[in-house]
Design a protein around this motif. Sequence first.
Motif, short mmCIF file in Angstrom:
data_model
loop_
_atom_site.label_atom_id
_atom_site.label_comp_id
_atom_site.label_asym_id
_atom_site.label_seq_id
_atom_site.Cartn_x
_atom_site.Cartn_y
_atom_site.Cartn_z
N ARG A 70 6.56 -11.45 36.88
CA ARG A 70 7.63 -12.22 37.58
C ARG A 70 9.11 -12.59 37.17
NH1 ARG A 70 9.68 -11.59 43.24
NH2 ARG A 70 10.96 -14.05 43.53
N ILE A 71 8.54 -13.33 36.29
CA ILE A 71 9.69 -13.56 34.54
C ILE A 71 10.91 -12.48 34.19
CG2 ILE A 71 10.75 -14.83 32.99
CD1 ILE A 71 8.31 -16.22 33.72
N ARG A 72 9.74 -11.35 34.66
CA ARG A 72 11.01 -9.91 33.60
C ARG A 72 11.55 -9.68 34.80
NH1 ARG A 72 8.39 -8.65 28.43
NH2 ARG A 72 6.93 -9.43 28.00
N GLU A 73 10.82 -9.11 35.87
CA GLU A 73 11.28 -8.54 37.20
C GLU A 73 12.90 -9.43 38.09
OE1 GLU A 73 11.01 -8.50 41.97
OE2 GLU A 73 9.27 -9.49 41.16
N LEU A 74 12.71 -11.08 37.25
CA LEU A 74 14.09 -11.78 37.49
C LEU A 74 15.22 -11.03 36.34
CD1 LEU A 74 12.77 -15.10 37.94
CD2 LEU A 74 13.44 -14.01 39.98
#
Length: 288
Positions: A70-74
């Motif tokens: 999720r962090i990489r997506e953000l």
Amino acid sequence: MATTDRQATTLALAHALSAAERGLAVIPLSRTKLPALRSPHRADLEPEPCHGECGRLGHGVYDASTDPARIRELFAAAPWATGYGIACGLPPHHLIGVDLDTKSGTDSSAALRELALRHLFTIPDTVVVLTPSGGRHLWLSGPPDTVVPNSAGRLAPGIDIRGAGGYLVGPGSRTDHGVYGTAPGTSHFAPAACPPALLRLLLPPPRTHHPTAPALSGHGQGLVQFVLAAHEGQRNTRLFWAACRAYEDGIGPPLVEPLVEAAVNTGLTEREARATIASAARMTRHRA
């Protein structure tokens, strides 16, 4: 310049992923220290209150996550990000940030020492983040059943508090004014427990009497009165705090309508009030 920004984004992502490994939920920040992703509702003529229920990115601290994917997506959605924010108030640390500012013309560190002497508490060894302006952020851990609200200068001039719904700029973030970094000798600490005496100072005391309070009894009446006493700039924070406490004490559902009515009386819209109460219900259920 573009290469420098790409490098800053790569470093910010690496620092954010490292923070997530410690249980700290993060979001990408721009050089202005604001959330890097803009609201997906900014073009709506009459935007509905939304804390991420729509499933899209761009809800500020409500996007915060400890999940690496999720962090990489953000960060992929915000390639201009050069820093990251750490959400306060979330498990497992229930982080409380004590922001000792230097721009107010007051000695905030001295003010904190004076408070500690007067109220008989000691700031424990904990993570300290140094800001580009010469200020300091102290990381403390709160109890899971207590919601600490955000405040600016309420504790003392130059001392701001980051609590539920707020965030701290993470060490390693690059901003327009410089880089945030961990103070030497503190990076290995976990956020230390907030001293009980300090915690009591951070919680606004509920008022027990208000002439326009709905006819309730006991603890529920105190929570409604607490919301009714809110001034502009406090309304949403006080409502969120009161709703969290109501759900934690098992009186959330019957108190929804009185809390909505009280919040509307202070100037919030009914939609804003119900969205805030719904967020409190989700947060307290997550803790349980």
